[in-house]
Scaffold this motif. Sequence first.
Motif, PDB file in Angstrom:
ATOM      1  N   LEU A   1       0.829  -1.222   0.000  1.00 30.43           N
ATOM      2  CA  LEU A   1       0.000   0.000   0.000  1.00 30.43           C
ATOM      3  C   LEU A   1       0.855   1.261   0.000  1.00 30.43           C
ATOM      4  CD1 LEU A   1      -2.816   1.291   0.179  1.00 30.43           C
ATOM      5  CD2 LEU A   1      -2.637   1.106   2.690  1.00 30.43           C
ATOM      6  N   ALA A   2       1.910   1.287   0.831  1.00 27.08           N
ATOM      7  CA  ALA A   2       2.751   2.499   0.920  1.00 27.08           C
ATOM      8  C   ALA A   2       3.396   2.787  -0.429  1.00 27.08           C
ATOM      9  CB  ALA A   2       3.813   2.307   1.999  1.00 27.08           C
ATOM     10  N   ASN A   3       3.881   1.741  -1.105  1.00 27.20           N
ATOM     11  CA  ASN A   3       4.472   1.938  -2.441  1.00 27.20           C
ATOM     12  C   ASN A   3       3.438   2.490  -3.410  1.00 27.20           C
ATOM     13  OD1 ASN A   3       7.140   0.942  -2.025  1.00 27.20           O
ATOM     14  ND2 ASN A   3       6.277  -1.119  -1.925  1.00 27.20           N
ATOM     15  N   ARG A   4       2.203   1.953  -3.329  1.00 26.94           N
ATOM     16  CA  ARG A   4       1.154   2.431  -4.252  1.00 26.94           C
ATOM     17  C   ARG A   4       0.892   3.924  -4.024  1.00 26.94           C
ATOM     18  NH1 ARG A   4      -0.728  -2.708  -3.585  1.00 26.94           N
ATOM     19  NH2 ARG A   4      -2.250  -2.320  -1.939  1.00 26.94           N
ATOM     20  N   LEU A   5       0.828   4.337  -2.738  1.00 21.80           N
ATOM     21  CA  LEU A   5       0.537   5.737  -2.430  1.00 21.80           C
ATOM     22  C   LEU A   5       1.684   6.643  -2.888  1.00 21.80           C
ATOM     23  CD1 LEU A   5      -1.017   5.359   1.156  1.00 21.80           C
ATOM     24  CD2 LEU A   5      -2.199   5.910  -0.991  1.00 21.80           C
ATOM     25  N   VAL A   6       2.918   6.269  -2.497  1.00 22.32           N
ATOM     26  CA  VAL A   6       4.067   7.148  -2.793  1.00 22.32           C
ATOM     27  C   VAL A   6       4.310   7.226  -4.289  1.00 22.32           C
ATOM     28  CG1 VAL A   6       6.584   7.373  -2.552  1.00 22.32           C
ATOM     29  CG2 VAL A   6       5.182   6.766  -0.558  1.00 22.32           C
ATOM     30  N   PHE A   7       4.301   6.065  -4.975  1.00 21.89           N
ATOM     31  CA  PHE A   7       4.698   6.098  -6.381  1.00 21.89           C
ATOM     32  C   PHE A   7       3.593   6.620  -7.291  1.00 21.89           C
ATOM     33  CE2 PHE A   7       8.193   4.024  -4.504  1.00 21.89           C
ATOM     34  CZ  PHE A   7       9.255   4.446  -5.280  1.00 21.89           C
ATOM     35  N   ASN A   8       2.333   6.465  -6.899  1.00 20.12           N
ATOM     36  CA  ASN A   8       1.276   7.125  -7.676  1.00 20.12           C
ATOM     37  C   ASN A   8       1.329   8.638  -7.455  1.00 20.12           C
ATOM     38  OD1 ASN A   8       0.048   5.077  -9.199  1.00 20.12           O
ATOM     39  ND2 ASN A   8      -0.979   4.282  -7.378  1.00 20.12           N
ATOM     40  N   ALA A   9       1.680   9.078  -6.227  1.00 20.36           N
ATOM     41  CA  ALA A   9       1.818  10.521  -5.966  1.00 20.36           C
ATOM     42  C   ALA A   9       2.984  11.091  -6.769  1.00 20.36           C
ATOM     43  CB  ALA A   9       2.022  10.755  -4.469  1.00 20.36           C
ATOM     44  N   LEU A  10       4.107  10.354  -6.823  1.00 23.24           N
ATOM     45  CA  LEU A  10       5.280  10.848  -7.569  1.00 23.24           C
ATOM     46  C   LEU A  10       4.948  11.078  -9.043  1.00 23.24           C
ATOM     47  CD1 LEU A  10       8.364   8.801  -6.265  1.00 23.24           C
ATOM     48  CD2 LEU A  10       7.934  11.243  -6.014  1.00 23.24           C
ATOM     49  N   ARG A  11       4.036  10.227  -9.580  1.00 23.58           N
ATOM     50  CA  ARG A  11       3.699  10.358 -11.002  1.00 23.58           C
ATOM     51  C   ARG A  11       2.930  11.645 -11.290  1.00 23.58           C
ATOM     52  NH1 ARG A  11       1.478   4.989 -13.657  1.00 23.58           N
ATOM     53  NH2 ARG A  11       0.202   4.828 -11.811  1.00 23.58           N
ATOM     54  N   LEU A  12       2.334  12.252 -10.209  1.00 21.16           N
ATOM     55  CA  LEU A  12       1.579  13.487 -10.406  1.00 21.16           C
ATOM     56  C   LEU A  12       2.498  14.708 -10.453  1.00 21.16           C
ATOM     57  CD1 LEU A  12      -1.354  12.724  -7.912  1.00 21.16           C
ATOM     58  CD2 LEU A  12      -1.325  12.421 -10.404  1.00 21.16           C
ATOM     59  N   LEU A  13       3.741  14.559  -9.969  1.00 16.49           N
ATOM     60  CA  LEU A  13       4.677  15.690  -9.931  1.00 16.49           C
ATOM     61  C   LEU A  13       5.343  15.868 -11.292  1.00 16.49           C
ATOM     62  CD1 LEU A  13       6.651  15.005  -6.605  1.00 16.49           C
ATOM     63  CD2 LEU A  13       4.832  16.694  -6.979  1.00 16.49           C
ATOM     64  N   PRO A  14       5.844  17.091 -11.585  1.00 11.31           N
ATOM     65  CA  PRO A  14       6.714  17.216 -12.769  1.00 11.31           C
ATOM     66  C   PRO A  14       7.879  16.225 -12.618  1.00 11.31           C
ATOM     67  CG  PRO A  14       6.235  19.377 -11.824  1.00 11.31           C
ATOM     68  CD  PRO A  14       5.680  18.362 -10.859  1.00 11.31           C
ATOM     69  N   MET A  15       8.301  15.631 -13.740  1.00 12.28           N
ATOM     70  CA  MET A  15       9.282  14.546 -13.670  1.00 12.28           C
ATOM     71  C   MET A  15      10.588  14.980 -13.008  1.00 12.28           C
ATOM     72  SD  MET A  15      10.301  12.093 -16.821  1.00 12.28           S
ATOM     73  CE  MET A  15       8.684  11.673 -17.388  1.00 12.28           C
ATOM     74  N   THR A  16      10.988  16.251 -13.258  1.00 19.10           N
ATOM     75  CA  THR A  16      12.254  16.719 -12.655  1.00 19.10           C
ATOM     76  C   THR A  16      12.123  16.800 -11.126  1.00 19.10           C
ATOM     77  OG1 THR A  16      11.507  18.948 -13.185  1.00 19.10           O
ATOM     78  CG2 THR A  16      13.165  17.979 -14.643  1.00 19.10           C
ATOM     79  N   TRP A  17      10.924  17.118 -10.619  1.00 17.10           N
ATOM     80  CA  TRP A  17      10.722  17.172  -9.163  1.00 17.10           C
ATOM     81  C   TRP A  17      10.779  15.774  -8.557  1.00 17.10           C
ATOM     82  CZ3 TRP A  17       6.317  21.101  -7.591  1.00 17.10           C
ATOM     83  CH2 TRP A  17       6.580  22.329  -8.192  1.00 17.10           C
ATOM     84  N   SER A  18      10.120  14.827  -9.221  1.00 12.07           N
ATOM     85  CA  SER A  18      10.124  13.474  -8.647  1.00 12.07           C
ATOM     86  C   SER A  18      11.539  12.903  -8.684  1.00 12.07           C
ATOM     87  CB  SER A  18       9.106  12.557  -9.320  1.00 12.07           C
ATOM     88  OG  SER A  18       9.330  12.473 -10.677  1.00 12.07           O
ATOM     89  N   ALA A  19      12.314  13.224  -9.727  1.00  3.78           N
ATOM     90  CA  ALA A  19      13.712  12.758  -9.772  1.00  3.78           C
ATOM     91  C   ALA A  19      14.505  13.386  -8.625  1.00  3.78           C
ATOM     92  CB  ALA A  19      14.346  13.107 -11.112  1.00  3.78           C
TER      93      ALA A  19
END
Length: 257
Positions: free
Chosen positions: A226-244
Amino acid sequence: MPTQTALITGASSGIGKEFALALAARGGWNLILVSRDTQRLAPVCEDIRNLWQNDPTLVLKTETADLTIESQRDHLIQRNPTIDLLINNAGVGFGFSALATLDQTSANATTGMIDLHCAAPAHLCRLVLPGMLSRSKGSIINVCSRRALAPMPYLACYAATKSFLLYFSVALASEMRPRGIRVLALCPGSTHTKGNNNRKAASATSVVTQALAALDKNKTIYITGLANRLVFNALRLLPMTWSAAFQGWHANATRPR
Ligand SMILES: NC(=O)c1ccc[n+]([C@@H]2O[C@H](COP(=O)([O-])OP(=O)(O)OC[C@H]3O[C@@H](n4cnc5c(N)ncnc54)[C@H](OP(=O)(O)O)[C@@H]3O)[C@@H](O)[C@H]2O)c1
């Protein structure tokens, strides 16, 4: 239900070994286990035979193949043309010990990773599809990673190769669904295996239980935990340079020193 045949790459340890044991425990599956050295498959075979007890109808086969070599992939499928479930699991270069900048990485390691995570699963899928399509059924699990979901500094090549596999799998799933073939892109979070000695990681058994349940439910993408699903789906909403940037900061803050 007639007996079916599953081919599992990287079956000598970790997640691949757990897939083999889980299918053996389910019953009804002939198993083809692949490694670069079949000696490493001996303990897995012993566990499977114990699970099967005296069932003489099931077939267990081991195969040697370095999946980065095209001719070895081709011969593997020529020898085993009837596959109902292909699990593209073999992989390298993850976990804290693998964190490195690209200039610290050898040419061989970079090429080997691209071949193993991109060329090998794409070609193995291509090679098993004619048989599956002739029977109008079959399943493929491509083991990607949560790292496929955002760029990852210090694992730049690993994350990029797993992104390839994720996008490839989702597109293939869309092409094949109307023709009776299921494709699951499995994105495990940190999993405690030979390649990842992080003690806080999930067990390979739990990852495989979730994966087979996701396949049974006809899912196309499944992120374990569940934690991976929450964090990594949230990261996909950010601009790619921010998530990197976030991922690079997090890797530096949490890596063991
Ligand atoms: N563990 C994690 O935290 C984690 C997280 C997300 C995704 N994943 C992915 O899950 C998959 C399995 O990981 P794991 O942790 O279970 O790995 P592992 O325990 O390190 O096992 C890796 C497997 O890959 C096989 N392999 C490596 N290079 C190969 C090659 N050139 N040709 C054929 N087989 C090869 C190895 O077989 P031999 O050495 O016997 O040939 C071994 O069975 C990988 O694709 C990995 O990227 C792992």
